[in-house]
Scaffold this motif. Structure first.
Motif, PDB file in Angstrom:
ATOM      1  N   GLY A   1      22.829  39.361  44.386  1.00 24.11           N
ATOM      2  CA  GLY A   1      22.457  38.676  45.616  1.00 24.11           C
ATOM      3  C   GLY A   1      21.220  39.284  46.237  1.00 24.11           C
ATOM      4  N   LEU A   2      21.048  39.007  47.510  1.00 25.77           N
ATOM      5  CA  LEU A   2      19.888  39.464  48.272  1.00 25.77           C
ATOM      6  C   LEU A   2      20.363  40.338  49.423  1.00 25.77           C
ATOM      7  CD1 LEU A   2      16.803  39.319  48.863  1.00 25.77           C
ATOM      8  CD2 LEU A   2      17.298  37.320  50.304  1.00 25.77           C
ATOM      9  N   PHE A   3      19.806  41.542  49.508  1.00 30.01           N
ATOM     10  CA  PHE A   3      20.123  42.444  50.616  1.00 30.01           C
ATOM     11  C   PHE A   3      18.931  42.472  51.570  1.00 30.01           C
ATOM     12  CE2 PHE A   3      20.560  46.495  52.815  1.00 30.01           C
ATOM     13  CZ  PHE A   3      21.900  46.439  53.177  1.00 30.01           C
ATOM     14  N   VAL A   4      19.168  42.033  52.794  1.00 32.63           N
ATOM     15  CA  VAL A   4      18.108  41.906  53.799  1.00 32.63           C
ATOM     16  C   VAL A   4      18.075  43.186  54.619  1.00 32.63           C
ATOM     17  CG1 VAL A   4      17.225  40.542  55.716  1.00 32.63           C
ATOM     18  CG2 VAL A   4      18.482  39.420  53.863  1.00 32.63           C
ATOM     19  N   ASP A   5      17.060  44.018  54.374  1.00 36.16           N
ATOM     20  CA  ASP A   5      16.921  45.263  55.127  1.00 36.16           C
ATOM     21  C   ASP A   5      15.498  45.498  55.616  1.00 36.16           C
ATOM     22  OD1 ASP A   5      15.900  45.595  52.620  1.00 36.16           O
ATOM     23  OD2 ASP A   5      16.687  47.615  52.318  1.00 36.16           O
ATOM     24  N   THR A   6      14.598  44.534  55.353  1.00 34.33           N
ATOM     25  CA  THR A   6      13.225  44.624  55.847  1.00 34.33           C
ATOM     26  C   THR A   6      12.842  43.300  56.496  1.00 34.33           C
ATOM     27  OG1 THR A   6      12.285  43.864  53.744  1.00 34.33           O
ATOM     28  CG2 THR A   6      12.612  46.246  54.019  1.00 34.33           C
ATOM     29  N   LEU A   7      11.809  43.354  57.328  1.00 38.44           N
ATOM     30  CA  LEU A   7      11.382  42.140  58.023  1.00 38.44           C
ATOM     31  C   LEU A   7      10.854  41.076  57.067  1.00 38.44           C
ATOM     32  CD1 LEU A   7      10.969  40.651  60.672  1.00 38.44           C
ATOM     33  CD2 LEU A   7       8.727  41.772  60.881  1.00 38.44           C
ATOM     34  N   PRO A   8      10.022  41.379  56.076  1.00 32.07           N
ATOM     35  CA  PRO A   8       9.592  40.317  55.147  1.00 32.07           C
ATOM     36  C   PRO A   8      10.763  39.669  54.409  1.00 32.07           C
ATOM     37  CG  PRO A   8       8.159  42.220  54.954  1.00 32.07           C
ATOM     38  CD  PRO A   8       9.312  42.639  55.816  1.00 32.07           C
ATOM     39  N   THR A   9      11.742  40.465  54.014  1.00 29.87           N
ATOM     40  CA  THR A   9      12.907  39.889  53.348  1.00 29.87           C
ATOM     41  C   THR A   9      13.700  39.001  54.300  1.00 29.87           C
ATOM     42  OG1 THR A   9      13.036  41.887  51.992  1.00 29.87           O
ATOM     43  CG2 THR A   9      14.940  40.434  51.982  1.00 29.87           C
ATOM     44  N   ALA A  10      13.792  39.399  55.572  1.00 27.59           N
ATOM     45  CA  ALA A  10      14.504  38.594  56.566  1.00 27.59           C
ATOM     46  C   ALA A  10      13.797  37.268  56.810  1.00 27.59           C
ATOM     47  CB  ALA A  10      14.636  39.377  57.869  1.00 27.59           C
ATOM     48  N   VAL A  11      12.461  37.298  56.853  1.00 31.39           N
ATOM     49  CA  VAL A  11      11.707  36.059  57.056  1.00 31.39           C
ATOM     50  C   VAL A  11      11.891  35.125  55.865  1.00 31.39           C
ATOM     51  CG1 VAL A  11       9.396  35.086  57.312  1.00 31.39           C
ATOM     52  CG2 VAL A  11      10.034  37.134  58.594  1.00 31.39           C
ATOM     53  N   LEU A  12      11.876  35.679  54.657  1.00 24.83           N
ATOM     54  CA  LEU A  12      12.088  34.858  53.460  1.00 24.83           C
ATOM     55  C   LEU A  12      13.486  34.237  53.462  1.00 24.83           C
ATOM     56  CD1 LEU A  12      11.115  33.886  50.670  1.00 24.83           C
ATOM     57  CD2 LEU A  12      12.015  36.028  49.720  1.00 24.83           C
ATOM     58  N   ALA A  13      14.491  35.011  53.824  1.00 22.66           N
ATOM     59  CA  ALA A  13      15.845  34.472  53.881  1.00 22.66           C
ATOM     60  C   ALA A  13      15.978  33.418  54.970  1.00 22.66           C
ATOM     61  CB  ALA A  13      16.836  35.617  54.123  1.00 22.66           C
ATOM     62  N   ALA A  14      15.319  33.642  56.101  1.00 25.78           N
ATOM     63  CA  ALA A  14      15.376  32.668  57.190  1.00 25.78           C
ATOM     64  C   ALA A  14      14.747  31.343  56.786  1.00 25.78           C
ATOM     65  CB  ALA A  14      14.680  33.225  58.433  1.00 25.78           C
ATOM     66  N   ALA A  15      13.674  31.394  55.978  1.00 25.97           N
ATOM     67  CA  ALA A  15      13.057  30.152  55.504  1.00 25.97           C
ATOM     68  C   ALA A  15      14.025  29.374  54.614  1.00 25.97           C
ATOM     69  CB  ALA A  15      11.773  30.476  54.747  1.00 25.97           C
ATOM     70  N   GLY A  16      14.756  30.076  53.756  1.00 25.80           N
ATOM     71  CA  GLY A  16      15.747  29.398  52.935  1.00 25.80           C
ATOM     72  C   GLY A  16      16.880  28.814  53.768  1.00 25.80           C
ATOM     73  N   PHE A  17      17.320  29.560  54.776  1.00 29.76           N
ATOM     74  CA  PHE A  17      18.358  29.046  55.668  1.00 29.76           C
ATOM     75  C   PHE A  17      17.868  27.806  56.425  1.00 29.76           C
ATOM     76  CE2 PHE A  17      20.383  33.336  55.467  1.00 29.76           C
ATOM     77  CZ  PHE A  17      21.641  32.903  55.065  1.00 29.76           C
ATOM     78  N   LEU A  18      16.592  27.776  56.775  1.00 30.05           N
ATOM     79  CA  LEU A  18      16.047  26.636  57.502  1.00 30.05           C
ATOM     80  C   LEU A  18      16.108  25.371  56.657  1.00 30.05           C
ATOM     81  CD1 LEU A  18      14.582  25.372  59.906  1.00 30.05           C
ATOM     82  CD2 LEU A  18      12.414  26.153  58.892  1.00 30.05           C
ATOM     83  N   VAL A  19      15.747  25.473  55.384  1.00 34.11           N
ATOM     84  CA  VAL A  19      15.796  24.306  54.499  1.00 34.11           C
ATOM     85  C   VAL A  19      17.228  23.800  54.375  1.00 34.11           C
ATOM     86  CG1 VAL A  19      15.392  23.485  52.152  1.00 34.11           C
ATOM     87  CG2 VAL A  19      13.741  25.016  53.249  1.00 34.11           C
TER      88      VAL A  19
END
Length: 306
Positions: A223-241
């Motif tokens: 899976g994906l572990f979100v522990d940095t801001l760039p990773t959080a932004v990337l995950a948020a973009a996927g959640f938005l879609v």
């Protein structure tokens, strides 16, 4: 004076009608609903961004949330308790007034759902309950419990509770999780990641989007572990879609719930409504013969020829 029109068709008074005197078809109403019945206001837009910020999405979310968290379980518990109690005691004299009270509670619970449904419709939900024509408790019991409206209310409040609750809760939870995922860059650092067994960093902060039994870098991680801001932004973009797609599902489920509620909690369509309207109102041909209307009022006759 000739009463035959150029079209050669029979006229309304024994002659022939012209082209202007042909009858017009009555526009059909929505199947299963009487004319003037309220319509559901939840719209589906082709633009997903417009749908996400529209009132259709947020009204649907509020409608499903209030049913899942408050109205659905509360009304189900109250109606089920009073119905079972009155059914058990109906063989005694104490059960007679309890049956009347139970019917009143069922009607009140259905009215609460109609009030909640009103926010999604273009007008109030039409209702029609039978009124007792005789005095006495037995007459009240017979009238209320032989009324089809009471049993339709029970069908919605009790019979449809489990499937509607399961469907509404599942869709609502998915939609809320995706909505929370869009805000991930603002709080990804707050949770503390846990692990089973030995971990390289047991106090690591971040959000696990997958399976990490021994931490982000441990064996068996997926899976994906979100522990940095760039990773959080990337995950948020996927959640938005995914959130934009889930908004369509949310509105569709809310519309289906509203249709079921409207079908069971509203007065059924009168199959003879159009016929009664034709018999009680003047038709379109009456306005084409003012001399006939004047003769009817004065009690005289209009000559058919001259």
């Amino acid at each position: 004076m000739s009463t035959h029109g150029p079209g050669g068709r029979p006229g309304p008074y024994g002659g022939r009608a012209g082209p202007a005197e042909t009858l017009t078809a009555v526009a059909p109403t929505t199947a299963g609903q009487p004319a003037g019945a309220p319509r559901i206001r939840l719209r589906l837009y082709r633009n997903p961004l417009r749908l996400a910020v529209s009132g259709s999405t947020w009204n649907s979310a509020w409608f499903l949330l209030t049913y899942v968290a408050v109205f659905g379980p509360l009304l189900f518990a109250v109606v089920l308790a009073i119905t079972l109690t009155s059914a058990v005691l109906c063989i005694t004299l104490a059960g007679i007034p309890l049956l009347i009270a139970a019917a009143a509670v069922i009607r009140g619970a259905a009215s609460a759902e109609r009030w909640r449904l009103r926010g999604l419709l273009t007008g109030p939900v039409p209702t029609r309950y039978r009124q007792a024509r005789q005095r006495g408790l037995l007459s009240q019991v017979r009238t209320r419990w032989r009324d089809a409206a009471t049993w339709r209310d029970l069908a919605y409040l009790l019979g449809m509770f489990v499937p509607l609750l399961a469907l509404d809760a599942a869709v609502l939870v998915v939609w809320l999780v995706l909505l929370a995922g869009i805000t991930l860059p603002f709080w990804y650092w707050a949770p503390v990641s846990g692990c089973v067994g030995a971990c390289a960093n047991p106090d690591l902060h971040g959000v696990s989007l997958g399976y990490f039994p021994h931490g982000p870098g441990g064996p068996g991680a997926a899976g994906l572990f979100v522990d940095t801001l760039p990773t959080a932004v990337l995950a948020a973009a996927g959640f938005l879609v995914l959130f934009l797609l889930a908004s369509y599902l949310l509105v569709i489920v809310a519309r289906a719930h509203a249709r079921i509620a409207l079908a069971l909690l509203s007065a059924p369509a009168d199959p003879l409504a159009e016929a009664r309207d034709v018999l009680t109102h003047p038709g379109p041909l009456g306005r084409l013969h003012p001399e006939r209307q004047l003769a009817d009022r004065l009690g005289t006759e209009v000559p058919n020829g001259g």
